[in-house]
Write a protein that holds these residues in place. Structure first.
Motif, PDB file in Angstrom:
ATOM      1  N   ILE A   1      45.790  30.578  27.154  1.00 54.79           N
ATOM      2  CA  ILE A   1      44.570  31.375  27.296  1.00 54.79           C
ATOM      3  C   ILE A   1      44.971  32.835  27.537  1.00 54.79           C
ATOM      4  CG2 ILE A   1      43.163  29.427  28.102  1.00 54.79           C
ATOM      5  CD1 ILE A   1      43.289  30.561  30.922  1.00 54.79           C
ATOM      6  N   HIS A   2      44.203  33.744  27.003  1.00 49.07           N
ATOM      7  CA  HIS A   2      44.443  35.196  27.036  1.00 49.07           C
ATOM      8  C   HIS A   2      45.644  35.602  26.181  1.00 49.07           C
ATOM      9  CE1 HIS A   2      42.110  36.156  31.035  1.00 49.07           C
ATOM     10  NE2 HIS A   2      41.554  35.161  30.358  1.00 49.07           N
TER      11      HIS A   2
ATOM     12  N   GLY B   1      44.480  31.322  39.130  1.00 53.68           N
ATOM     13  CA  GLY B   1      43.557  32.176  38.396  1.00 53.68           C
ATOM     14  C   GLY B   1      42.350  32.548  39.244  1.00 53.68           C
TER      15      GLY B   1
ATOM     16  N   GLY C   1      34.518  40.994  34.564  1.00 51.08           N
ATOM     17  CA  GLY C   1      34.214  41.098  35.991  1.00 51.08           C
ATOM     18  C   GLY C   1      32.846  40.624  36.458  1.00 51.08           C
TER      19      GLY C   1
ATOM     20  N   GLY D   1      42.104  24.549  34.606  1.00 47.20           N
ATOM     21  CA  GLY D   1      42.961  23.582  33.920  1.00 47.20           C
ATOM     22  C   GLY D   1      43.216  22.349  34.753  1.00 47.20           C
TER      23      GLY D   1
ATOM     24  N   ARG E   1      46.564  39.435  43.138  1.00 48.51           N
ATOM     25  CA  ARG E   1      45.864  38.152  43.264  1.00 48.51           C
ATOM     26  C   ARG E   1      45.819  37.830  44.740  1.00 48.51           C
ATOM     27  NH1 ARG E   1      43.432  36.232  38.420  1.00 48.51           N
ATOM     28  NH2 ARG E   1      44.570  37.392  36.854  1.00 48.51           N
TER      29      ARG E   1
ATOM     30  N   LEU F   1      40.643  29.004  44.021  1.00 41.54           N
ATOM     31  CA  LEU F   1      40.867  30.076  43.045  1.00 41.54           C
ATOM     32  C   LEU F   1      41.348  31.286  43.824  1.00 41.54           C
ATOM     33  CD1 LEU F   1      37.469  29.708  41.176  1.00 41.54           C
ATOM     34  CD2 LEU F   1      39.700  29.257  40.130  1.00 41.54           C
TER      35      LEU F   1
ATOM     36  N   SER G   1      44.368  26.633  42.138  1.00 41.41           N
ATOM     37  CA  SER G   1      44.807  27.375  40.955  1.00 41.41           C
ATOM     38  C   SER G   1      45.103  28.830  41.305  1.00 41.41           C
ATOM     39  CB  SER G   1      43.710  27.318  39.898  1.00 41.41           C
ATOM     40  OG  SER G   1      44.014  28.191  38.843  1.00 41.41           O
TER      41      SER G   1
ATOM     42  N   HIS H   1      31.172  30.754  30.451  1.00 44.23           N
ATOM     43  CA  HIS H   1      31.050  32.063  29.810  1.00 44.23           C
ATOM     44  C   HIS H   1      31.322  31.980  28.319  1.00 44.23           C
ATOM     45  CE1 HIS H   1      35.483  33.113  29.775  1.00 44.23           C
ATOM     46  NE2 HIS H   1      35.517  32.356  30.845  1.00 44.23           N
TER      47      HIS H   1
ATOM     48  N   ASP I   1      39.260  28.943  26.739  1.00 43.68           N
ATOM     49  CA  ASP I   1      38.696  29.870  27.742  1.00 43.68           C
ATOM     50  C   ASP I   1      37.640  30.748  27.096  1.00 43.68           C
ATOM     51  OD1 ASP I   1      38.206  31.550  29.866  1.00 43.68           O
ATOM     52  OD2 ASP I   1      40.157  32.534  29.816  1.00 43.68           O
TER      53      ASP I   1
ATOM     54  N   GLU J   1      32.192  37.463  31.820  1.00 43.26           N
ATOM     55  CA  GLU J   1      33.158  36.946  32.808  1.00 43.26           C
ATOM     56  C   GLU J   1      34.484  37.678  32.687  1.00 43.26           C
ATOM     57  OE1 GLU J   1      36.175  34.702  34.874  1.00 43.26           O
ATOM     58  OE2 GLU J   1      36.182  35.119  32.735  1.00 43.26           O
ATOM     59  N   GLU J   2      34.902  37.921  31.454  1.00 38.86           N
ATOM     60  CA  GLU J   2      36.228  38.515  31.256  1.00 38.86           C
ATOM     61  C   GLU J   2      36.266  39.998  31.632  1.00 38.86           C
ATOM     62  OE1 GLU J   2      38.581  36.592  30.968  1.00 38.86           O
ATOM     63  OE2 GLU J   2      38.171  34.930  29.628  1.00 38.86           O
TER      64      GLU J   2
ATOM     65  N   ASP K   1      36.255  25.771  33.587  1.00 38.03           N
ATOM     66  CA  ASP K   1      36.873  27.033  33.149  1.00 38.03           C
ATOM     67  C   ASP K   1      38.253  27.166  33.789  1.00 38.03           C
ATOM     68  OD1 ASP K   1      36.998  29.461  31.799  1.00 38.03           O
ATOM     69  OD2 ASP K   1      35.976  30.586  33.386  1.00 38.03           O
TER      70      ASP K   1
ATOM     71  N   LEU L   1      40.881  38.709  43.490  1.00 39.02           N
ATOM     72  CA  LEU L   1      41.520  39.708  42.638  1.00 39.02           C
ATOM     73  C   LEU L   1      41.137  41.114  43.064  1.00 39.02           C
ATOM     74  CD1 LEU L   1      43.067  40.104  39.830  1.00 39.02           C
ATOM     75  CD2 LEU L   1      40.806  40.218  38.812  1.00 39.02           C
TER      76      LEU L   1
ATOM     77  N   ILE M   1      38.003  33.265  39.262  1.00 40.80           N
ATOM     78  CA  ILE M   1      36.640  33.334  38.700  1.00 40.80           C
ATOM     79  C   ILE M   1      35.808  33.912  39.838  1.00 40.80           C
ATOM     80  CG2 ILE M   1      34.793  32.089  37.505  1.00 40.80           C
ATOM     81  CD1 ILE M   1      36.722  29.771  37.002  1.00 40.80           C
ATOM     82  N   PRO M   2      35.804  35.255  39.935  1.00 43.67           N
ATOM     83  CA  PRO M   2      35.261  35.907  41.132  1.00 43.67           C
ATOM     84  C   PRO M   2      33.822  35.526  41.468  1.00 43.67           C
ATOM     85  CG  PRO M   2      36.435  37.487  39.767  1.00 43.67           C
ATOM     86  CD  PRO M   2      36.368  36.205  38.991  1.00 43.67           C
TER      87      PRO M   2
HETATM   88  N1  BES Z   1      38.991  30.929  33.069  1.00 42.64           N
HETATM   89  C1  BES Z   1      39.726  32.031  33.590  1.00 42.64           C
HETATM   90  C2  BES Z   1      40.272  31.812  34.984  1.00 42.64           C
HETATM   91  C3  BES Z   1      41.176  30.620  35.198  1.00 42.64           C
HETATM   92  C4  BES Z   1      41.937  30.079  34.174  1.00 42.64           C
HETATM   93  C5  BES Z   1      41.247  30.084  36.457  1.00 42.64           C
HETATM   94  C6  BES Z   1      42.753  28.992  34.410  1.00 42.64           C
HETATM   95  C7  BES Z   1      42.063  29.003  36.695  1.00 42.64           C
HETATM   96  C8  BES Z   1      42.814  28.458  35.673  1.00 42.64           C
HETATM   97  C9  BES Z   1      38.831  33.258  33.575  1.00 42.64           C
HETATM   98  O1  BES Z   1      38.181  33.414  32.340  1.00 42.64           O
HETATM   99  C10 BES Z   1      39.690  34.489  33.757  1.00 42.64           C
HETATM  100  O2  BES Z   1      40.444  34.788  32.871  1.00 42.64           O
HETATM  101  N2  BES Z   1      39.554  35.196  34.887  1.00 42.64           N
HETATM  102  C11 BES Z   1      40.227  36.429  35.079  1.00 42.64           C
HETATM  103  C12 BES Z   1      39.558  37.289  36.106  1.00 42.64           C
HETATM  104  C13 BES Z   1      38.419  38.129  35.581  1.00 42.64           C
HETATM  105  C14 BES Z   1      37.842  38.969  36.699  1.00 42.64           C
HETATM  106  C15 BES Z   1      38.802  38.979  34.421  1.00 42.64           C
HETATM  107  C16 BES Z   1      41.637  36.205  35.572  1.00 42.64           C
HETATM  108  O3  BES Z   1      41.925  35.209  36.270  1.00 42.64           O
HETATM  109  O4  BES Z   1      42.467  37.040  35.241  1.00 42.64           O
END
Ligand code: BES
Ligand code: MN
Ligand code: MN
Length: 462
Positions: free
Chosen positions: A431-432, A403, A161, A187, A333, A200, A401, A86, A125, A158-159, A185, A203, A405-406
């Motif tokens: 990240i974020h 996190g 949804g 770690g 989660r 993963l 992980s 993304h 990210d 992606e960020e 995407d 959510l 990635i739906p």
């Molecule tokens: N790349 C991340 C997800 C991620 C990061 C998974 C590190 C495993 C390890 C992705 O961009 C992300 O931030 N996903 C969001 C969900 C999305 C629906 C907003 C999340 O995990 O909060």
């Protein structure tokens, strides 16, 4: 793959500078103020794919931000790798907590990255990780070593949804047909502990609103005599966990898969230092569900967290007031087999049922997605494992992980193919968060490892 290291070495500066240019464009998908920048980023990604050797690259319009689709098809008898990534990023707020401006990338050394790391929103990210694939493709095409067909699908939502990507995937089965999906995407455990993400979390994201009296009230004249929405909301939220930090929503755990003792013992072999973990976060103790380790709590167990909560007076000084409304944003989660829509419903009916007399409660579902687990005996996993073994000199560890990635679960459902998550970020990459960064060692290591995946995947597919 001959000479990949030499190729990276010879092109290091250009590879860094190209990524830096991409990071300068603030492609924040959540905030419409950045609309033109998001669109500009899609164009930049398109040009980069053309230069890297794709035969066709299209900007595919959606009801939201476009999907950049590119391909290089060399022989229909060979396997096809579909790369997903993304180009959108999270908002940079709070900007004042950044040590350097989020869209003016700088390279600085850190303890974990003595070779330097690029500091910018999206560095890890996912622009940095996505661009590794573009550069890996450039290497393979320019040295005539592309061993199979490749398709790229890089989205801009992606960020927020991936709602429009879902529709695109559902409507384009033929176009997206592939033998494996490859994503960077996520770690890895540490620079000297390569790992491949095998799971993963799903959510469910909701917003809640509690309304008491029809207007804000004087807290002296009315205090104690009417329900205070903020008091009520915090009490309701507190009741969502019991004394063992178990979530109290009836039915919440019904479909949660309990891992066997053997699987848990296998997981526990991954190197992990609780002392370092606490030190990195400046906490004197960890916290969480009773009966589970930290690594289990943040991967194989479902969670419920308040992401934001507001209401009442938060300006300077004091104002004596009982607010009419209080709000919170809550994320859950989920683990594989928990269905996000079902969990959203369970949350909604439970939350409404625990509201005391004197308030009204509204639950507004946002987005969500299913979790994902992938086996380690697939050709894709085996190919990735061999690729890491060759470039890191060590066998990678499978790791689930926390996190999400739906779209990955939807890929499997719609395209019937497995996704391999070859992530090269570190947890400390922020990240974020403010000061997001990506190690240049990780960036180059990713570019070196990806072509090896293509090679082994093609070999093992024969
Ligand atoms: N790349 C991340 C997800 C991620 C990061 C998974 C590190 C495993 C390890 C992705 O961009 C992300 O931030 N996903 C969001 C969900 C999305 C629906 C907003 C999340 O995990 O909060
Ligand atoms: Mn991401
Ligand atoms: Mn993200």
């Amino acid at each position: 793959m001959d000479n990949i290291q030499k190729y990276v070495e010879a092109n290091k500066d250009r590879f860094l500078n190209e990524l830096i240019e991409l990071l300068k464009i603030p492609s924040v998908s959540a905030d419409s103020a950045f609309k033109n920048d998001v669109l500009k980023t899609a164009d930049a990604v398109k040009i980069s794919l053309e230069k890297a050797g794709c035969d066709t690259v299209e900007i595919c319009e959606t009801d939201g931000y476009p999907i950049v689709y590119g391909e290089k098809l060399i022989d229909s008898n060979l396997p096809t790798v579909l790369v997903y990534g993304h180009y959108d990023v999270q908002p940079a707020d709070p900007i004042e907590l950044w040590d350097s401006p989020p869209y003016e990338p700088v390279i600085k050394k850190t303890e974990l990255h003595p070779e330097g790391a690029i500091f910018a929103r999206g560095a890890c990210d996912d622009k940095g990780q996505m661009y590794m694939h573009v550069k890996a493709l450039e290497f393979m095409t320019s040295t005539n070593q592309l061993p199979c067909n490749v398709k790229f699908m890089i989205e801009g939502e992606e960020e927020v949804g991936s709602v429009n990507l879902s529709t695109f995937v559902k409507n384009n089965h033929d176009k997206l047909k592939n033998d494996v999906i490859l994503i960077s995407d996520t770690g890895m455990i540490a620079k000297d502990v390569p790992s491949i993400t095998t799971g993963l979390r799903g959510l469910s994201y909701v917003e809640v609103e509690v309304t008491g009296p029809n207007r804000d009230l004087h807290s002296g004249l009315y205090g104690g005599a009417v329900a205070n929405p903020i008091n009520v909301l915090t009490k309701m939220i507190a009741s969502l966990h019991d004394e063992n930090n178990h979530i109290t929503i009836p039915g919440f755990y019904d479909k949660v898969e309990e891992l066997s003792q053997e699987e848990r013992a296998e997981m526990a072999k991954a190197p992990f230092s609780l002392v370092d973990y606490q030190k990195a976060l400046d906490i004197d103790s960890v916290y969480g569900e009773k009966g589970y380790t930290t690594n289990e709590r943040n991967s194989i167990r479902p969670t419920l967290d308040v992401n934001g909560i507001w209401g009442g007076y938060i300006g300077e000084g004091a104002k004596t007031v009982i607010a009419s409304k209080a709000y919170a944003k809550i994320s859950m989660r989920l683990v594989p087999h928990q269905d996000w829509e079902e969990i959203t419903e369970l949350f909604k009916s439970h939350f409404e049922s625990i509201a005391p007399d004197g308030v009204k409660v509204k639950v507004k579902p946002h987005h969500g997605g299913q979790g994902y687990v992938t086996p380690i005996d697939s050709i894709g996993y085996q190919a990735a494992s061999k690729a890491y073994e060759e470039s890191f000199g060590k066998k990678p560890i499978p790791q689930r992980s926390g996190g999400s990635i739906p779209i990955v679960a939807l890929f499997e459902q719609e395209l019937k193919s497995k996704t391999i998550l070859m992530g090269f970020g570190l947890d400390s990459d922020a990240i974020h968060s403010p000061n997001e960064h990506y190690g240049i060692w990780n960036y180059f290591k990713g570019i070196e490892t990806i072509p090896l995946f293509y090679k082994y995947f093609t070999e093992l597919s024969k």
